[in-house]
Design an enzyme around this catalytic site. Structure first.
Site, mmCIF file in Angstrom:
data_model
loop_
_atom_site.group_PDB
_atom_site.id
_atom_site.type_symbol
_atom_site.label_atom_id
_atom_site.label_comp_id
_atom_site.label_asym_id
_atom_site.label_seq_id
_atom_site.Cartn_x
_atom_site.Cartn_y
_atom_site.Cartn_z
ATOM 1 C CG ASP A 147 -1.360 1.582 1.996
ATOM 2 O OD1 ASP A 147 -0.194 1.920 1.714
ATOM 3 O OD2 ASP A 147 -2.329 1.780 1.224
ATOM 4 C CE LYS A 161 2.666 4.707 3.382
ATOM 5 N NZ LYS A 161 1.937 4.161 2.226
ATOM 6 C CG HIS A 216 -0.686 8.760 4.251
ATOM 7 N ND1 HIS A 216 0.650 9.060 4.138
ATOM 8 C CD2 HIS A 216 -0.977 7.966 3.193
ATOM 9 C CE1 HIS A 216 1.134 8.461 3.039
ATOM 10 N NE2 HIS A 216 0.167 7.800 2.464
ATOM 11 C CG HIS A 266 2.637 11.152 -0.539
ATOM 12 N ND1 HIS A 266 2.319 9.875 -0.154
ATOM 13 C CD2 HIS A 266 1.510 11.654 -1.100
ATOM 14 C CE1 HIS A 266 1.054 9.628 -0.474
ATOM 15 N NE2 HIS A 266 0.543 10.693 -1.052
ATOM 16 C CE LYS A 289 -5.726 1.688 -1.068
ATOM 17 N NZ LYS A 289 -5.060 2.804 -1.750
ATOM 18 N NE ARG A 331 15.053 -7.512 -8.986
ATOM 19 C CZ ARG A 331 14.512 -8.274 -8.058
ATOM 20 N NH1 ARG A 331 15.208 -9.213 -7.484
ATOM 21 N NH2 ARG A 331 13.261 -8.114 -7.696
ATOM 22 C CD GLU A 378 -6.510 6.001 -1.123
ATOM 23 O OE1 GLU A 378 -5.822 6.381 -2.068
ATOM 24 O OE2 GLU A 378 -6.218 5.034 -0.416
ATOM 25 C CG PHE A 419 22.044 -2.561 -5.580
ATOM 26 C CD1 PHE A 419 22.145 -2.081 -6.876
ATOM 27 C CD2 PHE A 419 22.613 -1.814 -4.561
ATOM 28 C CE1 PHE A 419 22.793 -0.879 -7.149
ATOM 29 C CE2 PHE A 419 23.262 -0.609 -4.810
ATOM 30 C CZ PHE A 419 23.359 -0.141 -6.112
HETATM 31 C C1 BG6 Z 1 -0.002 5.826 -0.419
HETATM 32 C C2 BG6 Z 1 -0.709 4.514 -0.194
HETATM 33 O O1 BG6 Z 1 0.962 6.049 0.571
HETATM 34 O O2 BG6 Z 1 -0.947 6.881 -0.386
HETATM 35 C C3 BG6 Z 1 -1.791 4.318 -1.231
HETATM 36 O O3 BG6 Z 1 0.233 3.466 -0.269
HETATM 37 C C4 BG6 Z 1 -2.724 5.485 -1.261
HETATM 38 O O4 BG6 Z 1 -2.516 3.124 -0.974
HETATM 39 C C5 BG6 Z 1 -1.944 6.796 -1.379
HETATM 40 O O5 BG6 Z 1 -3.590 5.333 -2.364
HETATM 41 C C6 BG6 Z 1 -2.854 7.990 -1.230
HETATM 42 O O6 BG6 Z 1 -2.144 9.146 -1.558
HETATM 43 P P1 BG6 Z 1 -2.900 10.427 -2.130
HETATM 44 O O7 BG6 Z 1 -1.818 11.447 -2.245
HETATM 45 O O8 BG6 Z 1 -3.485 10.016 -3.446
HETATM 46 O O9 BG6 Z 1 -3.946 10.774 -1.141
#
Ligand code: BG6
Length: 505
Positions: free
Chosen positions: A256, A169, A261, A199, A357, A66, A237, A109
């Site tokens: 999240d 996701k 993951h 990912h 985090k 947008r 993280e 959209f």
């Molecule tokens: C994402 C989360 O899917 O993965 C994030 O939404 C997170 O909060 C991230 O920081 C971590 O990915 P990576 O590849 O940096 O470990």
């Protein structure tokens, strides 16, 4: 301190391209093209694919959002993004090749006819760039916007080529919403056209867990409850929530990271060997693991939220002081829990999971702690003492695998000390590891869904997460309970102490 020993490499190894055939000509449409994911990950990934000649010759990228922008301005922004976030140096020719097929469409959209400019452009690109009506739609938009986009694309007559839909996701925010979203998607797309992305599965080191387990005969006999005392999986993280307060407030660490993951890492650690590496064979085995995870005992679930602290010598605010976060927010930024995989292989072996985090460092690891030797006939112990064998899979950073064994200290007597056998990616392969998104975008173009999550697995993941969220419903957490830059809440250590264990790393 332990001594490091390196495993000899038999021969120099080459990096594979990972792809046996080039993808068909196609257009990739990115919804959410003005967003963070597009400029940090998706366009740099496409650039790296182009850099290695892995994209089809007839290729186009259409960015849709947008936010008002021209194609020229978007290309320039994306060039800067590649320079800042890409893993390969900016090469003018490579960039020109990619950028010449990049277009931007400003549209909403949800408005009447909001999709028509995109559809017209795609038809034009079929003629001008020979993309043959093949489409990859990448939905890098929040779950709330997915339905609108999917309906609009789905209702249009199909071009003559194939269609693939990549959905970012989180896929829903609980089991019911994931099911509802999926029901809508499957009215327009077949399951083999839907690529639900996590990912983590595209990370080299995560795929290497499969190689480690199933390409090496020596581990299989001991990869079970009889030999493994417990497994610890950590996604730590050091970054905070960055500019994602509105998303994070409604998600928290459990939605999240745990739902996707962490459960993916658990699934590939615990799954049975698939008969082959076809998408359904692998996914059948993963879903069995997720379904076998019992809802955790509430006494073994810890949640946390960071307060103010210090990261890399810099003061950082607490979660509740982040812009966009409610002053009394009870969103968790940390979760630790103990789970059991109730099946023949793993019954009784605890899997400890944690993520958070703004912790002291970034580190994703899978650790298997083996049972001690039954009767070590040694008296003298040096260093860290006679310790059980430990296998550590370093997902990131310092990607590699290490195994702790006991070794004799040279000299008279029989003194034992722990040492580590180490495999480090960068020392063996001498290449930079590809970004997960490169692998996954290419796989989707090739129609290979092995590393994408099937709906039954998504539902099983949510069923597990829903069971945790239900436990939290009426209890007000005592937040914040850990300082930014620390190792997390003390209660996470207490959780281990209750089992006479400690977090290994
Ligand atoms: C994402 C989360 O899917 O993965 C994030 O939404 C997170 O909060 C991230 O920081 C971590 O990915 P990576 O590849 O940096 O470990």
């Amino acid at each position: 301190m332990s001594t490091k020993t390196e495993i000899e490499v038999e021969a120099p190894v080459a990096a594979g391209s990972g792809s046996e055939r080039p993808p068909d000509p196609c257009s990739l449409v990115i919804f959410g093209a003005s967003g963070d994911l597009t400029h940090r990950k998706l366009i740099p990934a496409l650039y790296s694919l182009e850099y290695r000649g892995l994209l089809p010759e007839n290729f186009a990228v259409v960015g849709v959002a947008r936010t008002e922008s021209s194609t020229e301005a978007w290309r320039e922004k994306m060039r800067e993004a590649v320079t800042e976030f890409g893993r390969d140096p900016m090469d003018k020719d490579v960039w020109e090749r990619l950028a010449s097929g990049m277009h931007y469409v400003t549209t909403d959209f949800s408005s009447e006819g909001g999709e028509s400019d995109v559809m017209k452009l795609l038809e034009r690109l079929d003629k001008e760039r020979g993309t043959k009506g093949n489409r990859v739609y990448y939905l890098a938009v929040p779950p709330t916007a997915i339905r609108t986009v999917v309906d609009k694309i789905g209702e249009r007559p199909r071009a003559k080529g194939w269609v693939r839909l990549i959905v970012e996701k989180p896929f829903g925010r609980d089991c019911a919403s994931a099911k509802a979203m999926n029901e809508d998607i499957v009215t327009h797309f077949a399951e083999n056209e839907i690529f639900r992305i996590d990912h983590y599965l595209g990370k080299e080191t995560v795929q290497n867990v499969l190689a480690f387990r199933f390409a090496n005969g020596i581990f299989e006999p001991i990869w079970n409850r009889r030999y493994i005392d417990n497994v610890q999986i950590t996604v730590a993280e050091s970054i905070g929530i960055e500019d994602r307060a509105s998303f994070y407030e409604s998600a928290g660490a459990v939605r999240d990271v745990v739902q996707n993951h962490l459960l993916q890492l658990l699934a590939i650690t615990a799954m049975e060997p698939p008969a082959d590496f076809e998408a359904d064979a692998v996914r059948n085995e993963k879903v069995k693991v997720v379904r076998a995870i019992a809802p955790p005992d509430p006494a073994y679930v810890v949640r946390g939220q960071y307060g103010p602290g210090e990261i890399d010598g810099k003061k950082v605010p607490g979660y509740r002081e982040e812009p966009g976060v409610a002053a009394e927010s009870s969103t968790e930024t940390y979760v630790a829990l103990k789970v059991f995989v109730d099946n023949w292989r793993w019954a009784g072996t605890p899997f400890y999971l944690r993520t958070g985090k703004h912790l002291s460092s970034r580190s994703t690891t899978i650790v298997a702690l083996f049972r001690p030797a039954p009767h070590p006939p040694f008296l003298e112990i040096a260093g860290e003492g006679l310790r059980p064998n430990v296998l550590v899979i370093h997902i990131q950073p310092n990607e590699g695998i290490s195994i702790r064994i006991g070794a004799k200290v040279p000299g008279q007597g029989m003194t034992i000390q722990p040492v580590h056998l180490n495999f480090e990616y960068d020392r063996v392969f001498h290449v930079q590891l590809p970004e997960a998104y490169e692998k996954l975008i290419l796989d989707a173009m090739l129609g290979d869904a092995t590393l994408f999550t099937r709906i039954d697995e998504v539902e099983a993941q949510w069923a597990f997460v829903d069971s945790i969220v239900a436990q939290w419903k009426n209890a007000k957490p005592d937040f914040p309970n850990y300082a930014a830059g620390s190792k997390g809440p003390k209660s996470a250590d207490a959780l281990m102490a209750r089992d006479n264990r400690v977090w290994c790393l």
